[in-house]
Design a protein around this motif. Structure first.
Motif, PDB file in Angstrom:
ATOM      1  N   ILE A   1       4.378   6.344   4.744  1.00 55.37           N
ATOM      2  CA  ILE A   1       5.715   6.410   4.123  1.00 55.37           C
ATOM      3  C   ILE A   1       5.590   6.883   2.679  1.00 55.37           C
ATOM      4  CG2 ILE A   1       7.655   5.011   3.320  1.00 55.37           C
ATOM      5  CD1 ILE A   1       7.291   3.282   5.818  1.00 55.37           C
ATOM      6  N   GLY A   2       4.626   6.323   1.946  1.00 53.98           N
ATOM      7  CA  GLY A   2       4.436   6.738   0.562  1.00 53.98           C
ATOM      8  C   GLY A   2       4.102   8.210   0.451  1.00 53.98           C
ATOM      9  N   GLY A   3       3.247   8.707   1.350  1.00 50.95           N
ATOM     10  CA  GLY A   3       2.913  10.118   1.335  1.00 50.95           C
ATOM     11  C   GLY A   3       4.110  11.001   1.615  1.00 50.95           C
ATOM     12  N   GLY A   4       4.974  10.558   2.529  1.00 50.91           N
ATOM     13  CA  GLY A   4       6.179  11.328   2.825  1.00 50.91           C
ATOM     14  C   GLY A   4       7.132  11.386   1.643  1.00 50.91           C
ATOM     15  N   ILE A   5       7.279  10.255   0.943  1.00 52.96           N
ATOM     16  CA  ILE A   5       8.159  10.225  -0.229  1.00 52.96           C
ATOM     17  C   ILE A   5       7.603  11.118  -1.337  1.00 52.96           C
ATOM     18  CG2 ILE A   5       9.102   8.751  -2.055  1.00 52.96           C
ATOM     19  CD1 ILE A   5       9.165   6.481  -0.023  1.00 52.96           C
ATOM     20  N   ILE A   6       6.280  11.080  -1.517  1.00 50.56           N
ATOM     21  CA  ILE A   6       5.661  11.924  -2.547  1.00 50.56           C
ATOM     22  C   ILE A   6       5.921  13.401  -2.263  1.00 50.56           C
ATOM     23  CG2 ILE A   6       3.418  12.740  -3.388  1.00 50.56           C
ATOM     24  CD1 ILE A   6       2.472   9.864  -3.312  1.00 50.56           C
ATOM     25  N   ALA A   7       5.849  13.783  -0.986  1.00 50.99           N
ATOM     26  CA  ALA A   7       6.082  15.187  -0.629  1.00 50.99           C
ATOM     27  C   ALA A   7       7.497  15.620  -0.990  1.00 50.99           C
ATOM     28  CB  ALA A   7       5.839  15.385   0.858  1.00 50.99           C
ATOM     29  N   LEU A   8       8.447  14.680  -0.957  1.00 46.44           N
ATOM     30  CA  LEU A   8       9.851  15.013  -1.247  1.00 46.44           C
ATOM     31  C   LEU A   8      10.217  14.828  -2.715  1.00 46.44           C
ATOM     32  CD1 LEU A   8      11.578  13.350   1.858  1.00 46.44           C
ATOM     33  CD2 LEU A   8      11.143  15.788   1.496  1.00 46.44           C
ATOM     34  N   SER A   9       9.719  13.727  -3.328  1.00 47.62           N
ATOM     35  CA  SER A   9      10.233  13.355  -4.651  1.00 47.62           C
ATOM     36  C   SER A   9       9.178  13.063  -5.697  1.00 47.62           C
ATOM     37  CB  SER A   9      11.144  12.122  -4.513  1.00 47.62           C
ATOM     38  OG  SER A   9      12.148  12.328  -3.542  1.00 47.62           O
ATOM     39  N   GLY A  10       7.907  13.055  -5.341  1.00 50.98           N
ATOM     40  CA  GLY A  10       6.879  12.752  -6.325  1.00 50.98           C
ATOM     41  C   GLY A  10       6.376  11.323  -6.223  1.00 50.98           C
ATOM     42  N   THR A  11       5.452  10.961  -7.129  1.00 53.74           N
ATOM     43  CA  THR A  11       4.778   9.666  -7.055  1.00 53.74           C
ATOM     44  C   THR A  11       5.615   8.510  -7.599  1.00 53.74           C
ATOM     45  OG1 THR A  11       3.704  10.182  -9.169  1.00 53.74           O
ATOM     46  CG2 THR A  11       2.474  10.661  -7.148  1.00 53.74           C
ATOM     47  N   ALA A  12       6.468   8.756  -8.599  1.00 53.30           N
ATOM     48  CA  ALA A  12       7.217   7.663  -9.226  1.00 53.30           C
ATOM     49  C   ALA A  12       8.124   6.932  -8.236  1.00 53.30           C
ATOM     50  CB  ALA A  12       8.018   8.193 -10.411  1.00 53.30           C
ATOM     51  N   PRO A  13       8.923   7.609  -7.407  1.00 59.13           N
ATOM     52  CA  PRO A  13       9.757   6.878  -6.446  1.00 59.13           C
ATOM     53  C   PRO A  13       8.953   6.032  -5.463  1.00 59.13           C
ATOM     54  CG  PRO A  13      10.519   9.145  -6.664  1.00 59.13           C
ATOM     55  CD  PRO A  13       9.206   9.052  -7.371  1.00 59.13           C
ATOM     56  N   THR A  14       7.747   6.465  -5.137  1.00 60.58           N
ATOM     57  CA  THR A  14       6.904   5.698  -4.219  1.00 60.58           C
ATOM     58  C   THR A  14       6.504   4.372  -4.839  1.00 60.58           C
ATOM     59  OG1 THR A  14       6.038   7.755  -3.309  1.00 60.58           O
ATOM     60  CG2 THR A  14       4.781   5.757  -2.886  1.00 60.58           C
ATOM     61  N   LEU A  15       6.060   4.384  -6.082  1.00 58.64           N
ATOM     62  CA  LEU A  15       5.688   3.143  -6.754  1.00 58.64           C
ATOM     63  C   LEU A  15       6.908   2.242  -6.959  1.00 58.64           C
ATOM     64  CD1 LEU A  15       3.053   4.764  -7.236  1.00 58.64           C
ATOM     65  CD2 LEU A  15       2.941   3.718  -9.509  1.00 58.64           C
TER      66      LEU A  15
ATOM     67  N   PHE B   1       0.810  -1.217   0.000  1.00 62.85           N
ATOM     68  CA  PHE B   1       0.000   0.000   0.000  1.00 62.85           C
ATOM     69  C   PHE B   1       0.842   1.266   0.000  1.00 62.85           C
ATOM     70  CE2 PHE B   1      -3.085  -3.141   1.034  1.00 62.85           C
ATOM     71  CZ  PHE B   1      -4.221  -2.687   0.388  1.00 62.85           C
ATOM     72  N   CYS B   2       2.143   1.136   0.185  1.00 63.22           N
ATOM     73  CA  CYS B   2       3.041   2.266  -0.050  1.00 63.22           C
ATOM     74  C   CYS B   2       2.925   2.723  -1.500  1.00 63.22           C
ATOM     75  CB  CYS B   2       4.478   1.857   0.274  1.00 63.22           C
ATOM     76  SG  CYS B   2       5.713   3.094  -0.161  1.00 63.22           S
ATOM     77  N   GLY B   3       2.658   1.749  -2.413  1.00 62.18           N
ATOM     78  CA  GLY B   3       2.527   2.090  -3.826  1.00 62.18           C
ATOM     79  C   GLY B   3       1.100   2.156  -4.304  1.00 62.18           C
ATOM     80  N   PHE B   4       0.305   1.126  -3.974  1.00 60.50           N
ATOM     81  CA  PHE B   4      -1.027   1.027  -4.563  1.00 60.50           C
ATOM     82  C   PHE B   4      -1.938   2.178  -4.157  1.00 60.50           C
ATOM     83  CE2 PHE B   4      -5.347  -0.817  -4.911  1.00 60.50           C
ATOM     84  CZ  PHE B   4      -5.329  -1.052  -6.273  1.00 60.50           C
ATOM     85  N   ALA B   5      -1.751   2.700  -2.952  1.00 59.37           N
ATOM     86  CA  ALA B   5      -2.596   3.814  -2.494  1.00 59.37           C
ATOM     87  C   ALA B   5      -2.425   5.052  -3.362  1.00 59.37           C
ATOM     88  CB  ALA B   5      -2.268   4.147  -1.041  1.00 59.37           C
ATOM     89  N   PHE B   6      -1.325   5.114  -4.133  1.00 57.30           N
ATOM     90  CA  PHE B   6      -1.041   6.330  -4.902  1.00 57.30           C
ATOM     91  C   PHE B   6      -0.991   6.064  -6.405  1.00 57.30           C
ATOM     92  CE2 PHE B   6       0.967   6.663  -0.712  1.00 57.30           C
ATOM     93  CZ  PHE B   6       0.308   7.783  -0.232  1.00 57.30           C
ATOM     94  N   VAL B   7      -1.515   4.911  -6.842  1.00 57.05           N
ATOM     95  CA  VAL B   7      -1.539   4.617  -8.279  1.00 57.05           C
ATOM     96  C   VAL B   7      -2.413   5.625  -9.021  1.00 57.05           C
ATOM     97  CG1 VAL B   7      -2.395   2.974  -9.995  1.00 57.05           C
ATOM     98  CG2 VAL B   7      -0.966   2.170  -8.117  1.00 57.05           C
ATOM     99  N   ALA B   8      -3.611   5.914  -8.504  1.00 56.46           N
ATOM    100  CA  ALA B   8      -4.493   6.874  -9.171  1.00 56.46           C
ATOM    101  C   ALA B   8      -3.843   8.257  -9.235  1.00 56.46           C
ATOM    102  CB  ALA B   8      -5.834   6.945  -8.442  1.00 56.46           C
ATOM    103  N   SER B   9      -3.182   8.659  -8.154  1.00 60.99           N
ATOM    104  CA  SER B   9      -2.504   9.959  -8.147  1.00 60.99           C
ATOM    105  C   SER B   9      -1.381   9.995  -9.179  1.00 60.99           C
ATOM    106  CB  SER B   9      -1.943  10.244  -6.750  1.00 60.99           C
ATOM    107  OG  SER B   9      -2.982  10.285  -5.785  1.00 60.99           O
ATOM    108  N   HIS B  10      -0.641   8.886  -9.316  1.00 63.06           N
ATOM    109  CA  HIS B  10       0.447   8.830 -10.298  1.00 63.06           C
ATOM    110  C   HIS B  10      -0.105   8.914 -11.722  1.00 63.06           C
ATOM    111  CE1 HIS B  10       4.370   7.851 -11.913  1.00 63.06           C
ATOM    112  NE2 HIS B  10       3.847   6.865 -12.610  1.00 63.06           N
ATOM    113  N   LEU B  11      -1.201   8.220 -11.976  1.00 64.94           N
ATOM    114  CA  LEU B  11      -1.799   8.283 -13.308  1.00 64.94           C
ATOM    115  C   LEU B  11      -2.284   9.693 -13.624  1.00 64.94           C
ATOM    116  CD1 LEU B  11      -3.887   4.964 -13.296  1.00 64.94           C
ATOM    117  CD2 LEU B  11      -1.737   5.412 -14.490  1.00 64.94           C
TER     118      LEU B  11
END
Length: 409
Positions: A358-372, A232-242
């Motif tokens: 964790i995924g939300g924190g990474i997105i705040a720093l680097s965007g959605t791609a590193p999280t996935l 869920f570090c990745g899947f929770a943000f799949v829609a946001s990445h798309l």
């Protein structure tokens, strides 16, 4: 896994399992029904999206916190009886949601709904563990999960449809009727078929300590915790990445995400063939590889075609891995199965929360791609590590000439 001869295998109690799947459908649909309704709630109650989202958060907090408490009650009073009573509570709470005249009363009703739904899926899995032999259990659990998978998809679908209509509360009334029907039928079957064990009342701490003192349950619980975090570090943000990286409208991204349910449904329908062919360790390894491929593909090419295939493969891989973990969870502590499965659900829920944070924190720093990308890499040691533990457990059982029961005592 060795097969049970047909003449000695007990008949699978499908009528009760269908009722449990129906109840799981309602619980899962109720959990997700407000996701697409948030803009409508903000409009109806003249508030912000952030304030309206508390109707979702309140459900999740109560649902997660009560997992541990309700498991031991199922062991003591009978799992079907407890599910039936809490389903009736969920029916009343759903009715209150439909009648809520303010955001505060809706949030209170949603908290009560979370109480009612918290007992359903863990105790249903535990009941299946009590009544289905281990050799048949993974395929049966996969069929039971059709209800939960369908509920997740229908909850968001009906919520989206209702949000655009004047009478947006109608799904709550539908689930009120379904919960009430399931409650009555389960209570009837409990009276005829369930005989709870007579045991002295024991504290929550004693029940949980009994499960945790064995090495194998600790392996399963640690694994499902990290599975929830990695996935869920990745899947929770799949829609946001798309939406962000691929330029897709959020509506289209949300519909693509629903293809995840088709992957899960495919596994449920194919489980009877896949389980004996791949075995538990093979399912774990294949599942985590499919999840990693899906997340990596969506990360690198966030286009509609790739996303549809990726979400399907993700759903298929996730249920190959997670259903194996669920099956082993039902055998962690057979004498306190309700407590064990509830502990499993709590570990998974906690892992999801950590992974999303964790995924939300990474997105705040680097965007959605590193999280996935992190999720794609992180799920591999989870699946392969648990597959190794399964082979290690099976070798130990063989060395000590143990019966087919996979519990390590």
């Amino acid at each position: 896994m060795s097969a049970i001869p047909a003449q000695t295998a007990a008949p699978t109690p499908w009528p009760t399992i269908v009722l449990l799947a129906m109840t799981a459908f309602c619980a899962a649909a109720t959990q997700r029904i407000l996701d697409p309704m948030l803009p409508r709630l903000a409009e109806v109650y003249t508030t912000t999206l952030s304030a309206a989202s508390w109707a979702i958060t309140a459900f999740a907090i109560v649902y997660g916190c009560l997992q541990l408490v309700l498991g031991p009650s199922g062991d003591r009073y009978g799992k079907l009886r407890v599910i039936s009573l809490f389903s009736l509570l969920a029916a009343v709470a759903s009715l209150l949601c439909a009648l809520s005249g303010s955001l505060a009363t809706l949030i209170a009703a949603r908290m009560l709904t979370g109480v009612g739904c918290a007992a359903v899926i863990p105790l249903a899995m535990a009941w299946i563990g009590d009544n289905v032999p281990y050799e048949q259990r993974q395929a049966v659990l996969a069929r039971f999960l059709i209800g939960q998978i369908g509920g997740l998809a229908c909850g968001q679908t009906f919520g989206g449809l209702a949000a655009e209509q004047d009478w947006w509360q109608w799904p709550f009334l539908v689930y009120t009727l379904l919960f009430a029907a399931a409650s009555g039928l389960l209570w009837y079957r409990a009276g005829r078929h369930e005989r709870p064990q007579k045991r002295e009342r024991e504290s929550l701490g004693v029940s949980l300590r009994h499960v945790l003192q064995k090495p194998w349950p600790r392996v399963v619980l640690i694994t499902v915790f990290f599975e929830g975090a990695a996935v869920f570090c990745g899947f929770a943000f799949v829609a946001s990445h798309l939406h962000v990286a691929g330029g897709l409208p959020l509506t289209e991204a949300g519909l693509i995400l629903a293809v995840f349910a088709l992957g899960g449904l495919s596994f449920a329908l194919l489980a009877r063939r896949l389980v004996p062919k791949l075995g538990e360790s093979g399912l774990c390894q294949s599942g985590c590889v499919l999840i990693a491929i899906a997340l990596a593909a969506i990360c690198l090419r966030p286009t509609p075609g790739v996303a549809i295939v990726g979400c399907y493969l993700f759903g298929l891989g996730f249920y190959m891995l997670h259903n194996t973990l669920q099956t082993t969870a039902t055998q962690m502590a057979p004498e306190r199965r309700g407590a064990a499965v509830s502990l499993f659900a709590t570990a998974f829920f906690t892992g999801q929360s950590l992974g999303t944070a964790i995924g939300g924190g990474i997105i705040a720093l680097s965007g959605t791609a590193p999280t996935l990308a992190l999720a794609a890499v992180g799920v591999l040691p989870v699946g392969f590590g648990f597959a190794w533990q399964i082979r290690r457990r099976d070798r130990a059982l063989t060395d000590y000439a143990a019966p087919a029961d996979p519990t390590i005592r």
